[in-house]
Motif scaffolding. Structure first.
Motif, PDB file in Angstrom:
ATOM      1  N   TYR A 176     -24.681  24.450  32.824  1.00 54.10           N
ATOM      2  CA  TYR A 176     -24.691  24.728  31.505  1.00 54.10           C
ATOM      3  C   TYR A 176     -23.746  23.526  30.568  1.00 54.10           C
ATOM      4  CZ  TYR A 176     -26.407  28.197  34.280  1.00 54.10           C
ATOM      5  OH  TYR A 176     -27.307  28.742  35.290  1.00 54.10           O
ATOM      6  N   ILE A 177     -22.564  23.271  31.244  1.00 55.21           N
ATOM      7  CA  ILE A 177     -21.736  22.243  30.526  1.00 55.21           C
ATOM      8  C   ILE A 177     -22.698  20.805  30.744  1.00 55.21           C
ATOM      9  CG2 ILE A 177     -19.781  20.902  30.699  1.00 55.21           C
ATOM     10  CD1 ILE A 177     -18.567  23.341  32.159  1.00 55.21           C
ATOM     11  N   LEU A 178     -23.217  20.540  31.729  1.00 51.75           N
ATOM     12  CA  LEU A 178     -24.015  19.332  31.906  1.00 51.75           C
ATOM     13  C   LEU A 178     -25.458  19.421  30.857  1.00 51.75           C
ATOM     14  CD1 LEU A 178     -25.536  17.647  35.154  1.00 51.75           C
ATOM     15  CD2 LEU A 178     -27.275  18.581  33.421  1.00 51.75           C
ATOM     16  N   GLN A 179     -25.822  20.764  30.726  1.00 52.54           N
ATOM     17  CA  GLN A 179     -27.033  20.878  29.748  1.00 52.54           C
ATOM     18  C   GLN A 179     -26.481  20.604  28.256  1.00 52.54           C
ATOM     19  OE1 GLN A 179     -28.374  24.697  30.552  1.00 52.54           O
ATOM     20  NE2 GLN A 179     -29.725  24.051  32.491  1.00 52.54           N
ATOM     21  N   ALA A 180     -25.250  21.141  28.067  1.00 52.54           N
ATOM     22  CA  ALA A 180     -24.665  20.967  26.622  1.00 52.54           C
ATOM     23  C   ALA A 180     -24.640  18.975  26.529  1.00 52.54           C
ATOM     24  CB  ALA A 180     -23.118  21.532  26.506  1.00 52.54           C
ATOM     25  N   GLY A 181     -24.278  18.367  27.341  1.00 52.33           N
ATOM     26  CA  GLY A 181     -24.179  17.064  27.124  1.00 52.33           C
ATOM     27  C   GLY A 181     -25.595  16.502  27.044  1.00 52.33           C
TER      28      GLY A 181
END
Length: 388
Positions: free
Chosen positions: A91-96
Motif C-alpha cells: 500500500y506504500i508502493l501503491q501510494a507512490g
C-alpha cells in the motif's frame, strides 16, 4: 525516474477500530474504511476514479481479481486500478504509483484500501505459497520446513551473532511500542510490559518470544489521494507525498545477504533523494514491525543508525516520544493491530501525526514523517516520506 515530489497529497484517512470482526467479510471492512476516509477528506464515492487494493490470498478473503471484485462491491467504475501485491508494503508502493497516476492525469482521486479478517477466516483454505511449494525455487527450502516466524528468528539470531545484539535490546522494541499503544484506545494490547515480561513470555522461534511477535487482529484502513491543487480545497489539511522509493530483492532464505541488508537499503535512499531530505530531518516514523527484529533492520538500512547499531539505538530510547525518532506512535503491529499486511496503517498514522490527530501518543509539531513497509521475509520494501 519521474519526480513526484509534491505532485500529490493524502487528503483523507480512516482506520477501522475493530480488532475482532467475526463473520464480517473483508470487503465489508474495506467499505467501512473507504467511506470513512472519503468522509475525512470531504469527498464521496462519486469523486473516486482510481482504486488500489491487494488482498490476494485466500486466508485474507481475497483473490487475484480482488481489485475488480472490490470495485463491483463498492459500486464504482474507476479509470485507474492497481492490484500490485508485493506483501505488507504493497500500500506504500501503491501510494507512490497513485501519485504518478495523479501527476500524469490518469486519475484525480485515488483510494488505497486494505482489510483482512485472519482471526476467523478459514486459514486452511487452499492457496499457492511460493515459499514452500515443492517445485521450482521452493524445492531447496521445503526440506527444512521453514515458517514465517522461524525465518524472522533466523534474521534475529544472525544479527545477534554478527553484531552482538541482545534479547534485551529486541525486547525494548516491544516495550516501547506497547508504551505508545497504552494511550491508543483502539490498540489491541494496551497493558504496559517490561523487558523481563518479554523475555519471560514463551519462546516461539528462538530467539523470538511471544511478545517479540505481532498481534493477530482483524481490521482495515484506507487512504485517499488527490492532486496538490484539489487537496487544498478539501476538508482536512493536506499531507503531501514528497518522497517515494520501492525495491524487491529475493524470496528464498538461502539468498539472504550475509550482512542482512534488506531492500530498504534501496527504497529508503530513493525516497530521501526524491524528497531532498536526510534521515536526520524526519520528525516521526512508522516502520513495519511484524517482529521486533523487523524495525531494527529497517533503522539500519534507512540510515537512522549504522550497520549493527540498531540494538543500541533502540536501547538508548530513540524510538520513544522524547527520542530522536519517535516510532510507531499508535503501538504498531506489535501492540495495536496486524490483520496480515500492515503497510497501509503506517501511512494512516503518519498522516494523523502530521495533522496533530494521533489517537494516543502525539509528536509535538511534527512536520515530516516516514512510512516504511516490507513484504514477505524482507523480500520487498517501500518507503514514503510525507510532509505538511
Amino acid at each position: 525516474m519521474i519526480d513526484l515530489s509534491g505532485k500529490a497529497a493524502i487528503a483523507g484517512v480512516y482506520e477501522s477500530p475493530r480488532r475482532d470482526a467475526p463473520r464480517v467479510h473483508p470487503f465489508a471492512l474495506q467499505m467501512e474504511c473507504i467511506l470513512g476516509a472519503l468522509d475525512d477528506a470531504g469527498l464521496t464515492l462519486k469523486d473516486v476514479d482510481g482504486l488500489c487494493a491487494a488482498s490476494g490470498d485466500w486466508a485474507e478473503g481475497g483473490s487475484t481479481m480482488d481489485v475488480v471484485e472490490l470495485a463491483e462491491y463498492i459500486g464504482i467504475a474507476p479509470t485507474y486500478v492497481n492490484s500490485t501485491d508485493v506483501g505488507g508494503c504493497s500500500y506504500i508502493l501503491q501510494a507512490g504509483q497513485a501519485a504518478a497516476a495523479i501527476a500524469t492525469g490518469l486519475a484525480e482521486v485515488v483510494v488505497i484500501s486494505y482489510a483482512a479478517c485472519p482471526r476467523w477466516w478459514p486459514l486452511s483454505s487452499p492457496s499457492f505459497d511460493p515459499f514452500v511449494f515443492p517445485a521450482g525455487p521452493g524445492q531447496y527450502e521445503i526440506p527444512y520446513a521453514p515458517t514465517l516466524i522461524s525465518t524472522y528468528g533466523l534474521f534475529a539470531r544472525r544479527h545477534m551473532d554478527l553484531y552482538g545484539t541482545t534479547p534485551e535490546q529486541l525486547a525494548q522494541v516491544a516495550v516501547t511500542f506497547r508504551e505508545h499503544a497504552a494511550k491508543n484506545p483502539d490498540a489491541r494490547l494496551r497493558k504496559p510490559i517490561t523487558v523481563d515480561d518479554v523475555l519471560a513470555s514463551p519462546m516461539i522461534a528462538s530467539p523470538l518470544h511471544r511478545l517479540d511477535c505481532c498481534v493477530v487482529t482483524d481490521g482495515g484502513g484506507a487512504v485517499v489521494m488527490t492532486s496538490r491543487e484539489r487537496a487544498r480545497d478539501l476538508k482536512k489539511p493536506p499531507v503531501h507525498l514528497v518522497g517515494y522509493g520501492a525495491a524487491v530483492a529475493r524470496t528464498q532464505n538461502s539468498q539472504i545477504p550475509d550482512d542482512l541488508t534488506t531492500p530498504a537499503a534501496l527504497s529508503g535512499p530513493r525516497a530521501f533523494a526524491m524528497a531532498g531530505l536526510t534521515p536526520g530531518e524526519i520528525d516521526v516514523a512508522q516502520i513495519y514491525d511484524a517482529f521486533t527484529i523487523t524495525p531494527m533492520l529497517a533503522l539500519e538500512d534507512l540510515g537512522f543508525c549504522g550497520r549493527g547499531e540498531s540494538g543500541a539505538f533502540v536501547a538508548d530510547g530513540n524510538l520513544t516520544l522524547g527520542g530522536s525518532l519517535p516510532t510507531n506512535t499508535d503501538g504498531g503491529g506489535l501492540s495495536s493491530n496486524h490483520p496480515g499486511k500492515r503497510g497501509i496503517f503506517t501511512l494512516i498514522e503518519s498522516v494523523r501525526q502530521l495533522r496533530g490527530e494521533g489517537p494516543g501518543v502525539q509528536v509535538p509539531d511534527a512536520r515530516i514523517a516516514l512510512a516504511h513497509g516490507l513484504g514477505g521475509t524482507f523480500c520487498s520494501a517501500a518507503t514514503a516520506i510525507l510532509a505538511r
